[in-house]
Scaffold this motif. Sequence first.
Motif, mmCIF file in Angstrom:
data_model
loop_
_atom_site.group_PDB
_atom_site.id
_atom_site.type_symbol
_atom_site.label_atom_id
_atom_site.label_comp_id
_atom_site.label_asym_id
_atom_site.label_seq_id
_atom_site.Cartn_x
_atom_site.Cartn_y
_atom_site.Cartn_z
ATOM 1 N N ASN A 66 1.641 12.194 10.055
ATOM 2 C CA ASN A 66 2.049 11.870 11.430
ATOM 3 C C ASN A 66 3.119 10.779 11.492
ATOM 4 O O ASN A 66 3.525 10.362 12.571
ATOM 5 N N HIS A 67 3.543 10.313 10.324
ATOM 6 C CA HIS A 67 4.629 9.332 10.281
ATOM 7 C C HIS A 67 5.968 10.062 10.262
ATOM 8 O O HIS A 67 6.090 11.151 9.703
ATOM 9 N N LYS A 119 -2.624 15.697 -2.137
ATOM 10 C CA LYS A 119 -2.855 16.284 -0.806
ATOM 11 C C LYS A 119 -3.321 15.221 0.182
ATOM 12 O O LYS A 119 -2.860 15.161 1.326
ATOM 13 N N LYS A 120 -4.239 14.366 -0.246
ATOM 14 C CA LYS A 120 -4.767 13.310 0.625
ATOM 15 C C LYS A 120 -3.678 12.315 1.012
ATOM 16 O O LYS A 120 -3.639 11.813 2.141
ATOM 17 N N ILE A 121 -2.766 12.018 0.076
ATOM 18 C CA ILE A 121 -1.671 11.084 0.362
ATOM 19 C C ILE A 121 -0.717 11.684 1.384
ATOM 20 O O ILE A 121 -0.280 11.009 2.332
ATOM 21 N N LEU A 122 -0.390 12.977 1.236
ATOM 22 C CA LEU A 122 0.476 13.639 2.219
ATOM 23 C C LEU A 122 -0.208 13.699 3.589
ATOM 24 O O LEU A 122 0.446 13.519 4.629
ATOM 25 N N GLU A 123 -1.509 13.956 3.594
ATOM 26 C CA GLU A 123 -2.269 13.994 4.841
ATOM 27 C C GLU A 123 -2.232 12.626 5.535
ATOM 28 O O GLU A 123 -2.121 12.537 6.764
ATOM 29 N N LYS A 124 -2.304 11.580 4.751
ATOM 30 C CA LYS A 124 -2.303 10.209 5.279
ATOM 31 C C LYS A 124 -1.024 9.915 6.055
ATOM 32 O O LYS A 124 -1.049 9.197 7.066
ATOM 33 N N GLU A 146 0.826 -1.207 0.000
ATOM 34 C CA GLU A 146 0.000 0.000 0.000
ATOM 35 C C GLU A 146 0.861 1.259 0.000
ATOM 36 O O GLU A 146 0.569 2.231 -0.710
ATOM 37 N N ARG A 147 1.921 1.243 0.782
ATOM 38 C CA ARG A 147 2.794 2.426 0.850
ATOM 39 C C ARG A 147 3.440 2.724 -0.501
ATOM 40 O O ARG A 147 3.485 3.875 -0.948
ATOM 41 N N THR A 148 3.951 1.684 -1.139
ATOM 42 C CA THR A 148 4.575 1.890 -2.451
ATOM 43 C C THR A 148 3.535 2.344 -3.466
ATOM 44 O O THR A 148 3.807 3.235 -4.294
ATOM 45 N N ARG A 149 2.317 1.732 -3.414
ATOM 46 C CA ARG A 149 1.242 2.143 -4.317
ATOM 47 C C ARG A 149 0.899 3.620 -4.117
ATOM 48 O O ARG A 149 0.711 4.373 -5.080
ATOM 49 N N ASP A 150 0.841 4.079 -2.863
ATOM 50 C CA ASP A 150 0.497 5.474 -2.579
ATOM 51 C C ASP A 150 1.530 6.429 -3.182
ATOM 52 O O ASP A 150 1.172 7.472 -3.738
ATOM 53 N N LEU A 185 8.727 13.261 3.405
ATOM 54 C CA LEU A 185 7.279 13.242 3.566
ATOM 55 C C LEU A 185 6.614 11.931 3.159
ATOM 56 O O LEU A 185 5.482 11.666 3.560
ATOM 57 N N LEU A 186 7.300 11.124 2.354
ATOM 58 C CA LEU A 186 6.669 9.932 1.791
ATOM 59 C C LEU A 186 7.435 8.655 2.150
ATOM 60 O O LEU A 186 8.668 8.689 2.290
ATOM 61 N N PRO A 187 6.736 7.523 2.237
ATOM 62 C CA PRO A 187 7.371 6.246 2.594
ATOM 63 C C PRO A 187 8.018 5.570 1.387
ATOM 64 O O PRO A 187 7.579 4.515 0.921
#
Length: 409
Positions: A307-308, A299-304, A242-246, A315-317
Amino acid sequence: MRSTFKVLFFLKRDKQKKDGSVPVYCRITIDGKEARFGMKKYIDPKLWNIKEGKATGKSAESSEINALLEKTKAGIHKIYRDVQERENTVSAEKVKNIFLGIDSKQYMLLKAFDEHVEEKFNLIGKRIVKSTYHRYYYLRVRLSEFLTEKYHLSDIPLREINYQFIRDFEMYLLTVRGNKQSTIAQYLINLKKIVELAYKNEWIYRNPFINYKIEDEKSERGYLSQREVEILMNWKLDKRLERTRDVFIFCCFTGLSYIDAFKLTKEQIQLSIDGQQWIMGKREKTDMDYFIPMMEIPKKILEKYKNHIFKDGKLLPVKTSIMVNRHLKQIAEICGIKKHLTFHLSRHTFATLTMSKGVSLESVSKMLGHKNIQTTQIYAKMTTEKIGRDMAIFAESIRETERKFVVNF
């Protein structure tokens, strides 16, 4: 002002061997000054024509020596013309040294390559990415293998690189290494850069690539349709995939490359005057600025993931490229996508979808951070949706004309 130039061959009779033969010498005269060297050939003086400066008769010995003299004379004349074209002065000694390969400065291909590769290595993370360095590194490996197999040499003078050498190298890559044409083209483009650098530095005085056409296969750039993007977006995956897909979907809607998504930080998310969020930065690969307005999906992906906590404030996994490519292959299989998912594909998808929805070529080029608009044209795709929409507009504009058309049966 043209200089006086002459090439003569003579016998050096004071160096006669016990069998009576004497060595043949060459004399180069330019503006009254001479330079001499031995031809490493001996001849019976009875077979020598002093007036004509060559062997007499039609014997095998005479024919062999005369052929050598003609080849030598032609080579010296060519060097003389070359030096005269590029320099203000030309001397007999200089022409002799170049002909004998003992020019004071002889630059070698692989040595020049090593210096360039070392320079590229030192620029990793500053002006180039590691993959750019690797392309030069592996080209150096292929050149070394080619020189060993084709010429039995460990290196070759840059001045000996000519059209035929380039052609032979291309054939070697195609037939021996089995490389694709696109790979061969990239190798030749990088070799051309090294040779042109040598030309600019005046290590060589002719560019052997000047008339060489590098053929590259015109492969179609892959991209995902809007429907395929939606399938990926909504498929239920385990957390690992899921993280890679996002991240992949994020790039489909921003056009960021893998490395730029990997390095994305909060400082790059900026507000415009109207309060719109933008991603701003410099492309890692080209050092070109890019400006990308944020749509709702990114925006929704960054919001998701806000808190990580990721390393270095990212910003992204984003995983390593090897792990990411492994994940994308699994995701494609799970979701039934019959295309090879890569971050190049997500970038192509962004370019294609934005242009199919009417975004201008110039705007897409700026968002992708391309150096020139021709690069963007490679990515752009005319989808059937846009063609249909454009033709509907055209059909509407000629509706009156259509009404006036009468078919006579």
